[in-house]
Design a protein around this motif. Structure first.
Motif, PDB file in Angstrom:
ATOM      1  N   PHE A 139      -2.223   2.490  -4.592  1.00 43.90           N
ATOM      2  CA  PHE A 139      -2.516   3.753  -3.916  1.00 43.90           C
ATOM      3  C   PHE A 139      -3.679   3.565  -2.959  1.00 43.90           C
ATOM      4  O   PHE A 139      -4.742   3.070  -3.344  1.00 43.90           O
ATOM      5  N   ASP A 140      -3.489   4.003  -1.699  1.00 43.84           N
ATOM      6  CA  ASP A 140      -4.471   3.777  -0.637  1.00 43.84           C
ATOM      7  C   ASP A 140      -5.029   5.086  -0.086  1.00 43.84           C
ATOM      8  O   ASP A 140      -5.578   5.117   1.009  1.00 43.84           O
ATOM      9  N   GLY A 141      -4.879   6.175  -0.833  1.00 45.91           N
ATOM     10  CA  GLY A 141      -5.382   7.464  -0.364  1.00 45.91           C
ATOM     11  C   GLY A 141      -6.674   7.845  -1.056  1.00 45.91           C
ATOM     12  O   GLY A 141      -7.341   7.013  -1.678  1.00 45.91           O
ATOM     13  N   THR A 142      -7.056   9.121  -0.954  1.00 39.00           N
ATOM     14  CA  THR A 142      -8.263   9.626  -1.602  1.00 39.00           C
ATOM     15  C   THR A 142      -7.927  10.196  -2.965  1.00 39.00           C
ATOM     16  O   THR A 142      -6.787  10.578  -3.238  1.00 39.00           O
ATOM     17  N   ASP A 183     -10.616  12.543   3.317  1.00 36.51           N
ATOM     18  CA  ASP A 183     -11.505  11.515   2.804  1.00 36.51           C
ATOM     19  C   ASP A 183     -12.887  12.104   2.542  1.00 36.51           C
ATOM     20  O   ASP A 183     -13.136  13.282   2.769  1.00 36.51           O
ATOM     21  N   LEU A 229       0.832  -1.198   0.000  1.00 34.16           N
ATOM     22  CA  LEU A 229       0.000   0.000   0.000  1.00 34.16           C
ATOM     23  C   LEU A 229       0.868   1.250   0.000  1.00 34.16           C
ATOM     24  O   LEU A 229       1.859   1.342   0.731  1.00 34.16           O
ATOM     25  N   ASP A 285       0.497   5.360   0.503  1.00 36.52           N
ATOM     26  CA  ASP A 285      -0.394   6.423   0.962  1.00 36.52           C
ATOM     27  C   ASP A 285       0.387   7.724   1.003  1.00 36.52           C
ATOM     28  O   ASP A 285       1.573   7.783   0.648  1.00 36.52           O
ATOM     29  N   ILE A 286      -0.271   8.782   1.459  1.00 39.71           N
ATOM     30  CA  ILE A 286       0.377  10.085   1.572  1.00 39.71           C
ATOM     31  C   ILE A 286       1.541   9.982   2.540  1.00 39.71           C
ATOM     32  O   ILE A 286       1.471   9.312   3.569  1.00 39.71           O
ATOM     33  N   TYR A 314      -1.557  14.640  -7.021  1.00 34.78           N
ATOM     34  CA  TYR A 314      -0.464  14.455  -6.067  1.00 34.78           C
ATOM     35  C   TYR A 314       0.875  14.742  -6.733  1.00 34.78           C
ATOM     36  O   TYR A 314       1.057  14.521  -7.939  1.00 34.78           O
ATOM     37  N   THR A 321       6.948   6.308   1.555  1.00 31.43           N
ATOM     38  CA  THR A 321       6.940   4.862   1.428  1.00 31.43           C
ATOM     39  C   THR A 321       8.351   4.418   1.105  1.00 31.43           C
ATOM     40  O   THR A 321       8.924   4.828   0.084  1.00 31.43           O
ATOM     41  N   PRO A 330      -8.156   5.874  -5.472  1.00 32.23           N
ATOM     42  CA  PRO A 330      -7.926   4.679  -4.652  1.00 32.23           C
ATOM     43  C   PRO A 330      -7.882   3.418  -5.513  1.00 32.23           C
ATOM     44  O   PRO A 330      -8.715   3.219  -6.384  1.00 32.23           O
TER      45      PRO A 330
END
Length: 699
Positions: free
Chosen positions: A65-68, A577, A21, A23-24, A72, A27, A128
């Motif tokens: 990608f696990d964000g909203t 979110d 995953l 996210d913001i 980006y 990583t 997402p």
């Protein structure tokens, strides 16, 4: 999706699934899913002591990608050595969005601190579940040594482009079905279904969750046939922004090219996570055939700035916002009426006015006939569009009250909205002793007459709000009572102006207030959030099933003990979110282990229903939150807070966009008010922005 122009890939790779995953924030490269040709190596110069190194000529790694959804900026951290020129591609869902060579001459032939490098890729659109992949080729002694990803919301997203949402791809809530037809823009459209027991059309409802921020002209594409008059409403976050009849006489009786029609709603300001709904019903042989929503970006002038108003020593005071969250107070000279003061566009000229309500029945006579007459007087104070007010239309209507020798006549105005759907702002009032609610109808000029009087369960000290709980055009009401009756009751309006009991909740035996109406659980209908005092003091909810009846299962709540303090609350979309958060800063209870401070709660689905789950806690911020809006016009929702006890100075809490708040100090000095609902009453409105768009007037 909006990506930069694709770049021809420098190598070809076999795709494999990625499960890591992203996210913001940061990583680490070694935390990505490894496809082929990479291995993890330890090194003290890497950001967390390890990096990825190529073991083959071609290497690939990635994640999900696990964000909203949004734009980006992506930064790739790597080691650019001097003994080769490696190449890397960044790929999203199989499309190359950027490629670059590692040709720096600032490092060494081995990994050292001097060889650290970063490559920035701006304004990538991500949703997402999107797959982000790095792939590349090593060269010589430079082995594609990759250290980390940094992902942050874009500081300069590109201008938005027009886009279309096919109606058949919207979320169907009720009453719609997908019909395949070649005349539809995508080969299909939504069509309302029929109740097969009585042949009458049911209400059809579908929704779209916004994935791109901006200001748009929103166009509804539909088929306006000649054999009926269907009706459609368009809602934004539960607030109606348009409604229209399908009454064309120029088409045909079929859905064909001659029956195609469009309706455009101009200058709609949208944020990621906003919810657009279409709601309506067919008529006769004209089903509600809806084809698409088209979003055309538009440039508009400066955005309206949310101002404030409140009572100070019996006078209405407005506080004008300069767009940064700095306020200038201005006395209006308007005295608060004994039956209250309301704000709204009462003269239908596009700006926000005040309505003073006065009752002649402040007390009951000791003896007399069985019925007494009381005159209720209203006066509109008209705004010139700049926050200056002059006395305008006045009207009087008569209320009858049955005398029982004990009761006191208490008439109270509560909320102002367009109750009957005719475009004018009406208002809701109650009379406690007689247990009556009143809907007062505006003729468009500020002259009010009785639309309907209904029985309701009311305490002497009660509050009420207007909202649409059952999905029809006529607004309904929720009543918050005191310890005399101790309940929160929903009453629905069938369109006649009469309110009928629908459902009730009673979590405490004391008084209720600080009510807020919003779609708390994201299911497309309006819910109620409120505060209760007494032994069961806490913040509670009434989750609506769409008809004005409470949903089965547990609703979210936050409670303190009998000796504790709960304070006020504010709810809204405070973070990145699409869900609603609830914020409280006044709760404290030593026995229950509730320390004072600002708490942000998410609404979370559980096996038993919905719950408030703590997202964050800031012990440095304490008090009663009293209002929320985007006061500094930066795109996120801020808060206002006052001390738990006077003096009531107002402090502004600015949001960083993810529900982290920073105090910028006192923005309004102490004021003295008689209007409380678990906290001093402080209202948000728009006073000095001239003629406003509907979405700002209605909010």
């Amino acid at each position: 999706m909006n990506f930069p122009s694709p770049i021809n890939p420098i190598v070809s790779f076999l795709n494999s699934p990625f499960t890591a995953l992203i996210d913001i924030g940061r990583t680490e490269a070694q935390d990505l899913s490894l496809d082929d040709g990479f291995r993890v190596k330890a090194n003290p110069h890497a950001s967390s002591g390890s990096y990825l190194e190529a073991t083959k000529d071609s290497s690939s790694a990635g994640g999900v990608f696990d964000g909203t959804a949004g734009y980006y900026d992506l930064t790739v951290g790597y080691f650019d050595e001097t003994d080769g020129v490696s190449h890397m591609e960044v790929v999203v869902n199989g499309t190359v969005v950027n490629a670059f060579g590692w040709d720096g001459d600032f490092g060494d032939a081995i990994i050292t601190r001097a060889g650290r490098a970063e490559h920035d890729i701006q304004s990538i659109w991500l949703s997402p579940g999107d797959v982000i992949q790095i792939r590349g080729t090593r060269d010589g002694g430079e082995k594609l040594r990759t250290d980390y990803f940094d992902l942050e919301p874009s500081s300069s997203p590109p201008p938005t482009e027009p886009f279309v949402i096919e109606a058949e791809n919207m979320d169907i809530i009720s009453g719609f079905k997908i019909v395949t037809n070649s005349v539809g823009s995508g080969g299909a459209f939504l069509q309302d279904d029929y109740d097969r027991e009585n042949g009458q059309p049911v209400e059809a409802r579908a929704a779209y969750t916004v994935s791109q921020s901006g200001t748009y002209n929103v166009t509804v594409g539909y088929f306006d046939e000649t054999d009926g008059i269907s009706t459609l409403r368009v809602l934004l976050n539960g607030v109606e922004i348009d409604n229209f009849d399908w009454d064309s006489t120029s088409g045909n009786e079929l859905a064909d090219s001659n029956s195609r029609a469009e309706r455009t709603i101009e200058n709609v300001v949208l944020k990621i996570g906003d919810r657009i709904e279409i709601v309506g019903s067919g008529d006769g042989r004209e089903p509600l055939r809806t084809d698409f929503l088209r979003f055309d970006p538009t440039e508009i002038g400066p955005q309206p700035t949310p101002d404030l108003w409140y009572e100070d020593n019996g006078e209405v005071v407005i506080a004008l916002n300069d767009g940064t969250g700095a306020f200038t107070e201005r006395g209006t000279g308007i005295a608060v009426g004994d039956a209250d003061i309301l704000s709204g566009d009462f003269d239908a000229d596009g700006d926000i006015d005040f309505l003073r309500v006065i009752s002649s029945g402040e007390s009951m006579p000791s003896t007399g006939p069985d019925n007494f007459e009381f005159d209720i007087s209203t006066t509109v104070f008209e705004n010139d569009g700049s926050g200056n007010f002059t006395q305008g239309q006045a009207s009087t209507f008569t209320v009858y009250h049955s005398y029982d020798g004990n009761s006191k006549f208490v008439f109270k105005a509560h909320d102002a909205k367009d109750v009957d759907g005719d475009g004018d702002v009406d208002f809701l009032a109650t009379e406690s002793a007689g247990g009556s609610s009143f809907l007062l109808q505006n003729d468009g000029t500020g002259n009010f007459t009785l639309l309907g009087r209904s029985s309701a369960v009311l305490g002497i000290s009660n509050r009420a709000l207007l909202a649409d709980f059952d999905g029809n055009e006529a607004l309904d009401a929720v009543f918050f009572t005191d310890s005399q009756e101790n309940e929160v009751g929903i009453y629905t309006n069938n369109g006649s102006g009469l309110l009928a009991f629908s459902d009730v909740t009673s979590p405490s035996a004391e008084s209720y207030g600080d009510g807020q109406i919003l779609d708390l659980d994201g299911d497309g209908d309006e819910d109620v959030l409120f505060v209760a005092s007494g032994e069961s003091r806490g913040i509670y909810s009434f989750l609506n099933d769409g008809t004005g009846v409470k949903e089965e299962g547990r609703g979210p709540s936050f409670t303190s003990g009998e000796a504790g303090y709960i304070g006020s609350m504010e709810a809204g979309n405070f973070d990145l979110d699409s869900g609603i958060e609830m914020v409280s800063a006044g709760a404290e209870d030593d026995d229950e282990g509730i320390d004072p401070g600002l708490r942000v709660f998410d609404v979370v689905e559980t096996a038993d229903g919905k719950e408030f789950v703590l997202k964050s806690f800031d012990a440095s911020i304490r008090g009663n939150v009293v209002a929320n809006a985007d006061f500094d016009l930066d795109g996120d929702v801020d808060l206002l807070i006052v001390p738990r006890s006077g003096p009531f100075e107002v402090t502004l809490l600015l949001n960083d966009g993810d529900a982290n708040f920073t105090s910028v100090g006192v923005v309004l000095p102490e004021f003295v008010t008689s209007e409380f609902s678990f906290a001093p009453a402080l209202q948000v409105a728009f006073f000095d922005d001239g003629i406003l768009q509907d979405e700002f007037i209605l909010v």
